[in-house]
Design an enzyme around this catalytic site. Structure first.
Site, PDB file in Angstrom:
ATOM      1  CG  LEU A 147      37.600  46.786  40.075  1.00  0.00           C
ATOM      2  CD1 LEU A 147      36.791  45.994  40.813  1.00  0.00           C
ATOM      3  CD2 LEU A 147      39.038  46.441  40.190  1.00  0.00           C
ATOM      4  CD  GLU A 179      42.914  49.143  39.750  1.00  0.00           C
ATOM      5  OE1 GLU A 179      43.286  48.233  38.856  1.00  0.00           O
ATOM      6  OE2 GLU A 179      42.150  49.135  40.655  1.00  0.00           O
ATOM      7  CG  HIS A 238      43.845  47.924  50.724  1.00  0.00           C
ATOM      8  ND1 HIS A 238      43.950  46.405  50.784  1.00  0.00           N
ATOM      9  CD2 HIS A 238      42.565  48.375  50.195  1.00  0.00           C
ATOM     10  CE1 HIS A 238      42.652  46.168  50.089  1.00  0.00           C
ATOM     11  NE2 HIS A 238      42.104  47.319  49.803  1.00  0.00           N
TER      12      HIS A 238
END
Ligand SMILES: Cc1ncc(C[n+]2csc(CCOP(=O)(O)OP(=O)(O)O)c2C)c(N)n1
Lengths: 327, 330
Positions: free
Chosen positions: A58, A60, A129
């Site tokens: 995890l 990015e 999000h």
């Protein structure tokens, strides 16, 4: 031809491109067994194995950074950023690294990397999000930024992105993922970048949109038609490269234009279009270029997101007012 | 290391030192931009690079590793062009397995892992060695990359040059960790500490790490304990923060002097040999500077070329407009 959703178009493309070219690999958070949180990569790991469809730690920055290295090594990675809102965690790798390695090596190392990221709102996600940050990326030289709005384009443009020798940010509409459904061929095909689409013909006003806002503009155009206002909808499909000719021709025909975007007003891509239109079509304009956008505030909690994202009612009201501006 | 290999290493160390001195003076004359010297760290940089096979291994650098990149095949004149501000200086000739100098600290690290992973996936046995500093090791990219390398087993050698400083921030202010190499175990990666001013020791531990990576046994984090003998760069003033006593102690461990002492003791080179080497390096630096000075820069195309494989129409139009403006048409 089969009727598909956008997610299905993407999955179909990934499957066929991986089948066709050994070098294509898929990397991201939860892309393997789960098939991605939107199931865009469903079934790929079963078919192509864990070497080519990789559940990444995890992180990015490391996902995109490793994608750059894989691309330089000769592979064709397609990385998934689970939500573009978390693109900030990889922004330096996208905007600062992938986008300029070709330039910084004077052409020796291109980065044939696809960065897929769902973006935009309307589906009641948790905080952070849903942001529509496309303008940040369109402002980054060296990057190609595309945002298909249909399943046909999603499939064909993703194939084009995988074939592209430069990094492509491939933006997918969260809202349209399953709602939008249209005909897409079963076989492999490509849709080239930089050609906008007239999603609806009209003569009185031009609505320019991309990604999920296209559906909003189309719905608004139907309602406007009922009021006797004949709106043309231009869907950009790609922001970089930008098809200014199609926008210009439409504005020359209608004389009035509204740009609809999900992102906040200030510094958004709509501002880029407004500036381009006034520069290139000043004498054909009958009214100022209108921007219909979210406010300059963070994407809100789900309970109020319908107030935030421009909807068809708002577009209809604002366009009706635009029509009332005397030529 | 064979005597020949040590002489070869000394040549790159001397070349770098010669270039450093010239670069610093050219910067003072306004002919070079800001420049970061490798002075003091030559054994660390060259010792690590000397373990690599340029025909299959890659270097993913930070910005202080000129002699390693030279050994890997980057032409010296490209460095000169780069610091003269000429975009041609960033060119990497085909077949030279390096990425460009990295300015964004630690951003090169995940790229190194991806590159190593990709080489392995395509059946090669190439290894990627990536350089960075103690400051860079505080960035998220460092941690993300070490973690990813551990998970994938990508054949990566992380070469951390702990030169005591990140500009003016001392190692002690960077982290409370007792050693930087010790962090490796938290990621399931091998970690080792080495005297970075000892060419042979650096070569030895790096060679072991490279062999391990090549054999598919996973990545290594090497912490090379060294000392940045000069300023951070030509814009820096280390007298504001470096204790002169400590600097003096380190100068006694100067890596170039150490290698010279070693070669002299073994009867491989004497003063005449060192002088000849120094003269060769000086000539090579002057040649590179001359080539670089003669490279034209001021064309508008240099702004636009190599941004995209196929430039978008806007970029094509802008390129034409810039060229026309330069030619006086606008
Ligand atoms: C991401 C980033 N932040 C800040 C800087 C500015 N900067 C340049 S060098 C440097 C210190 C680097 O220290 P270290 O990593 O130990 O390498 P060294 O220069 O000592 O070799 C800083 C803060 C930068 N280049 N990149």
């Amino acid at each position: 031809m089969t009727t598909r959703t956008i997610v299905e178009g993407i999955r179909d493309c990934l499957y066929q491109e991986m089948e066709h070219d050994e070098r294509v690999m898929v990397l991201g958070e939860d892309v393997g067994k789960l098939g991605g949180v939107f199931r865009a990569t469903e079934g790929l790991q079963d078919r192509f194995g864990t070497e080519r469809v990789v559940d990444m730690p995890l992180a990015e920055g490391a996902i995109v950074g490793a994608g750059i290295g894989l691309a330089v090594s000769g592979l064709r990675p397609v990385v998934e950023i689970q939500f573009l809102g978390f693109g900030h965690q990889a922004f330096h790798q996208i905007g600062q690294q992938a986008a300029r390695l070709r330039y910084r090596s004077q052409g020796t190392h291109g980065v044939p990397l696809v960065i897929r990221a769902p973006f935009g709102g309307g589906v009641r996600t948790p905080e952070l999000h849903s942001d529509a940050f496309e303008a940040l990326y369109a402002h980054t030289p060296g990057l190609t930024v595309v945002a298909p709005a249909t399943a046909y384009d999603a499939k064909g443009m993703l194939a084009e992105a995988i074939a592209c020798d430069d990094p492509v940010l491939f933006l997918e509409p969260l809202k349209g993922y399953r709602l939008v459904r249209d005909e897409a061929p079963d076989e492999r095909y490509r849709v080239g970048f930089g050609r906008a689409r007239i999603a609806r013909e009209g003569s009185a006003v031009t609505l320019v949109a991309w990604s999920a806002a296209t559906q909003v503009a189309l719905r608004a155009a139907d309602e406007l038609a009922a009021k006797g206002i004949d709106a043309e909808v231009v869907e950009l499909r790609s922001l970089v490269p930008l098809d200014t000719a199609t926008v210009r021709d439409s504005v020359a025909k209608t004389g009035r234009v509204a740009v609809v975007q999900e992102a906040p007003l200030t510094g958004g891509f709509a501002a880029e279009l407004a500036a381009t239109i006034q520069q290139e079509c000043f004498y054909e304009l009958e009214a100022p270029v209108l921007r219909i956008t979210a406010p300059d505030t963070p994407y809100p909690l789900a309970g109020v997101e319908d107030l935030y994202v421009p909807d068809a009612d708002r577009v209809v009201a604002e366009v009706a007012a635009l029509m009332a501006v005397p030529a | 290391m064979t005597d020949d290999a040590v002489v070869d290493a000394l040549r790159y160390m001397t070349l770098a030192r010669t270039f450093d001195d010239r670069a610093t003076s050219l910067q003072r004359q306004g002919r070079f931009g800001t420049f970061s010297s490798v002075r003091g760290q030559e054994a660390s940089v060259v010792g690590a690079a000397s373990t690599l096979d340029p025909s299959k291994d890659w270097i993913v650098p930070q910005y202080r590793e000129l002699p390693a990149l030279l050994r890997h095949g980057l032409p010296l004149e490209n460095f000169a062009r780069y610091f003269m501000g000429n975009p041609a200086g960033t060119a990497i000739p085909d077949g030279v397995r390096t990425l460009p100098i990295q300015i964004s600290l630690a951003a090169q690290l995940p790229q190194a892992v991806g590159l190593a992973w990709g080489l392995r996936r395509q059946g090669g046995d190439g290894v990627v060695l990536t350089y960075f500093g103690d400051g860079a090791s505080s960035e998220g990219d460092f941690h993300e990359s070490l973690n990813l390398a551990g998970v994938t087993g990508a054949p990566t050698v992380f070469f951390l040059q702990n030169n005591g400083w990140a500009i003016s921030t001392p190692r002690a202010a960077q982290t409370a960790a007792p050693t930087l190499a010790g962090r490796a175990s938290g990621y399931g990666v091998e970690g080792v500490v080495v005297d970075g001013n000892d060419l042979l020791a650096v070569h030895q531990v790096t060679a072991e790490a490279v062999d391990r990576a090549r054999a598919g046994a996973g990545p290594t984090l090497i912490e090379s304990l060294t000392w940045r003998a000069g300023a951070h760069n030509t814009a820096d003033d280390p007298t504001r923060y470096v204790d002169p006593g400590v600097a003096e102690e380190w100068s006694e461990r100067d890596p170039v002097t150490r290698v010279q002492r070693y070669l002299r003791a073994r009867g491989v080179l004497d003063d005449t040999g060192f002088d000849r080497l120094a003269a060769q390096c000086a000539a090579e630096v002057e040649r590179a500077l001359a080539v670089a000075s003669e490279t034209p820069t001021a064309c508008a195309e240099s702004l636009f070329d190599h941004v995209y494989a196929s430039p978008p129409p806007r970029v094509v139009q802008q390129r034409a407009a810039w060229t026309a403006r330069q030619e006086g048409a606008i």
